[in-house]
Design an enzyme around this catalytic site. Structure first.
Site, PDB file in Angstrom:
ATOM      1  N   PRO A   1       0.797  -1.223   0.000  1.00  0.00           N
ATOM      2  CA  PRO A   1       0.000   0.000   0.000  1.00  0.00           C
ATOM      3  C   PRO A   1       0.833   1.279   0.000  1.00  0.00           C
ATOM      4  O   PRO A   1       1.864   1.362   0.662  1.00  0.00           O
ATOM      5  CB  PRO A   1      -0.839  -0.105   1.269  1.00  0.00           C
ATOM      6  CG  PRO A   1      -0.147  -1.092   2.133  1.00  0.00           C
ATOM      7  CD  PRO A   1       0.561  -2.021   1.207  1.00  0.00           C
ATOM      8  N   ASN A   2       0.347   2.219  -0.778  1.00  0.00           N
ATOM      9  CA  ASN A   2       0.881   3.573  -0.906  1.00  0.00           C
ATOM     10  C   ASN A   2       2.198   3.659  -1.663  1.00  0.00           C
ATOM     11  O   ASN A   2       2.684   4.750  -1.932  1.00  0.00           O
ATOM     12  CB  ASN A   2       0.995   4.268   0.456  1.00  0.00           C
ATOM     13  CG  ASN A   2      -0.333   4.350   1.148  1.00  0.00           C
ATOM     14  OD1 ASN A   2      -1.312   4.806   0.554  1.00  0.00           O
ATOM     15  ND2 ASN A   2      -0.409   3.866   2.374  1.00  0.00           N
TER      16      ASN A   2
ATOM     17  N   ARG B   1       5.049  10.912  -2.735  1.00  0.00           N
ATOM     18  CA  ARG B   1       4.764  10.699  -1.316  1.00  0.00           C
ATOM     19  C   ARG B   1       6.018  10.945  -0.477  1.00  0.00           C
ATOM     20  O   ARG B   1       7.028  10.278  -0.651  1.00  0.00           O
ATOM     21  CB  ARG B   1       4.298   9.265  -1.092  1.00  0.00           C
ATOM     22  CG  ARG B   1       4.129   8.885   0.348  1.00  0.00           C
ATOM     23  CD  ARG B   1       3.900   7.405   0.506  1.00  0.00           C
ATOM     24  NE  ARG B   1       3.779   7.078   1.917  1.00  0.00           N
ATOM     25  CZ  ARG B   1       4.006   5.882   2.418  1.00  0.00           C
ATOM     26  NH1 ARG B   1       4.360   4.886   1.628  1.00  0.00           N
ATOM     27  NH2 ARG B   1       3.887   5.673   3.705  1.00  0.00           N
TER      28      ARG B   1
ATOM     29  N   TYR C   1      11.126   8.902   1.020  1.00  0.00           N
ATOM     30  CA  TYR C   1      11.070   7.892  -0.029  1.00  0.00           C
ATOM     31  C   TYR C   1      11.719   8.309  -1.350  1.00  0.00           C
ATOM     32  O   TYR C   1      11.752   7.529  -2.289  1.00  0.00           O
ATOM     33  CB  TYR C   1       9.611   7.494  -0.283  1.00  0.00           C
ATOM     34  CG  TYR C   1       8.953   6.916   0.938  1.00  0.00           C
ATOM     35  CD1 TYR C   1       9.261   5.630   1.375  1.00  0.00           C
ATOM     36  CD2 TYR C   1       8.031   7.648   1.676  1.00  0.00           C
ATOM     37  CE1 TYR C   1       8.682   5.089   2.502  1.00  0.00           C
ATOM     38  CE2 TYR C   1       7.436   7.117   2.814  1.00  0.00           C
ATOM     39  CZ  TYR C   1       7.768   5.841   3.219  1.00  0.00           C
ATOM     40  OH  TYR C   1       7.190   5.311   4.343  1.00  0.00           O
TER      41      TYR C   1
ATOM     42  N   ASN D   1       8.021  -5.605  -0.549  1.00  0.00           N
ATOM     43  CA  ASN D   1       7.910  -4.439   0.318  1.00  0.00           C
ATOM     44  C   ASN D   1       6.423  -4.331   0.632  1.00  0.00           C
ATOM     45  O   ASN D   1       5.646  -3.803  -0.159  1.00  0.00           O
ATOM     46  CB  ASN D   1       8.412  -3.172  -0.375  1.00  0.00           C
ATOM     47  CG  ASN D   1       8.370  -1.965   0.545  1.00  0.00           C
ATOM     48  OD1 ASN D   1       7.684  -1.965   1.558  1.00  0.00           O
ATOM     49  ND2 ASN D   1       9.100  -0.924   0.175  1.00  0.00           N
TER      50      ASN D   1
ATOM     51  N   ALA E   1       2.914  -0.788   4.958  1.00  0.00           N
ATOM     52  CA  ALA E   1       2.340  -0.820   6.306  1.00  0.00           C
ATOM     53  C   ALA E   1       1.848  -2.203   6.710  1.00  0.00           C
ATOM     54  O   ALA E   1       1.777  -2.515   7.903  1.00  0.00           O
ATOM     55  CB  ALA E   1       1.204   0.194   6.410  1.00  0.00           C
TER      56      ALA E   1
ATOM     57  N   GLU F   1      12.248  -9.542   2.417  1.00  0.00           N
ATOM     58  CA  GLU F   1      11.534  -8.333   2.840  1.00  0.00           C
ATOM     59  C   GLU F   1      12.432  -7.132   2.593  1.00  0.00           C
ATOM     60  O   GLU F   1      13.591  -7.128   2.992  1.00  0.00           O
ATOM     61  CB  GLU F   1      11.209  -8.443   4.331  1.00  0.00           C
ATOM     62  CG  GLU F   1      10.575  -7.218   4.928  1.00  0.00           C
ATOM     63  CD  GLU F   1      10.378  -7.339   6.438  1.00  0.00           C
ATOM     64  OE1 GLU F   1      10.042  -6.308   7.056  1.00  0.00           O
ATOM     65  OE2 GLU F   1      10.566  -8.433   7.005  1.00  0.00           O
TER      66      GLU F   1
ATOM     67  N   HIS G   1      12.615  -2.646   2.528  1.00  0.00           N
ATOM     68  CA  HIS G   1      12.040  -1.343   2.878  1.00  0.00           C
ATOM     69  C   HIS G   1      12.957  -0.258   2.339  1.00  0.00           C
ATOM     70  O   HIS G   1      14.183  -0.390   2.393  1.00  0.00           O
ATOM     71  CB  HIS G   1      11.883  -1.189   4.391  1.00  0.00           C
ATOM     72  CG  HIS G   1      10.962  -2.199   4.970  1.00  0.00           C
ATOM     73  ND1 HIS G   1       9.595  -2.113   4.841  1.00  0.00           N
ATOM     74  CD2 HIS G   1      11.218  -3.348   5.634  1.00  0.00           C
ATOM     75  CE1 HIS G   1       9.051  -3.168   5.425  1.00  0.00           C
ATOM     76  NE2 HIS G   1      10.006  -3.934   5.904  1.00  0.00           N
TER      77      HIS G   1
ATOM     78  N   ARG H   1      12.547   4.993  12.588  1.00  0.00           N
ATOM     79  CA  ARG H   1      11.295   5.728  12.457  1.00  0.00           C
ATOM     80  C   ARG H   1      10.394   5.458  13.655  1.00  0.00           C
ATOM     81  O   ARG H   1      10.877   5.107  14.731  1.00  0.00           O
ATOM     82  CB  ARG H   1      10.636   5.359  11.121  1.00  0.00           C
ATOM     83  CG  ARG H   1      11.532   5.788   9.938  1.00  0.00           C
ATOM     84  CD  ARG H   1      10.919   5.555   8.618  1.00  0.00           C
ATOM     85  NE  ARG H   1       9.705   6.353   8.466  1.00  0.00           N
ATOM     86  CZ  ARG H   1       8.795   6.117   7.537  1.00  0.00           C
ATOM     87  NH1 ARG H   1       8.952   5.122   6.681  1.00  0.00           N
ATOM     88  NH2 ARG H   1       7.725   6.878   7.449  1.00  0.00           N
TER      89      ARG H   1
END
Length: 145
Positions: A9-10, A17, A22, A72, A75, A96, A98, A105
């Protein structure tokens, strides 16, 4: 070598964004660059803002259709037991990734439901995390043979 990259998502908003976190490059732009660097790879790409779509794609590709999956989950990394279960159910190795260093964060981003069922985690190298994922899959597959 055949690899699937899945973004959650996103991540369709990369380039617009929160560019401070990012970056300012879209994933489509980056994917073109990545494919030009890895001409001997077949790289499929899928992005979904929906948990079920990600799970369906893991099921579709997770039984030998590709050599590895770079995920990735956005969330969903921090919330989805269902995606973790899907990774556990398939035979294809999953890495995985990111873009940001999730450990620097917010506290909630420091826990991943999917890390324990992936072969490894790469975080904090910007979009280059995906390239590092490709290199990791290449080495993992080579060492498994």
């Amino acid at each position: 070598m055949n690899v699937l990259i899945i973004n959650g998502p996103n991540l369709n908003l990369l380039g617009v964004r929160e560019p401070g976190i990012y970056g300012s490059k879209s994933f489509d732009e980056y994917l073109k660059e990545l494919k030009s660097l890895y001409l001997n790879f077949s790289i499929d790409y899928y992005q979904s803002n929906h948990e079920g779509g990600i799970i369906d794609k893991l099921h579709e590709y997770g039984f030998g259709k590709v050599d590895g999956i770079i995920l990735n989950a956005g969330a969903y990394t921090h919330t989805s037991i269902a995606i973790a279960d899907a990774i556990s159910a398939i035979s294809t190795p999953v890495i995985e990734v990111h873009i940001s260093n999730v450990h620097s964060r917010e506290q909630f981003r420091r826990h991943s439901f999917i890390s324990p069922v992936c072969i490894g985690v790469i975080a904090g190298f910007g979009l280059d995390s995906y390239r590092l994922g490709l290199e990791s899959i290449k080495e993992y597959v080579k060492n498994k043979k």
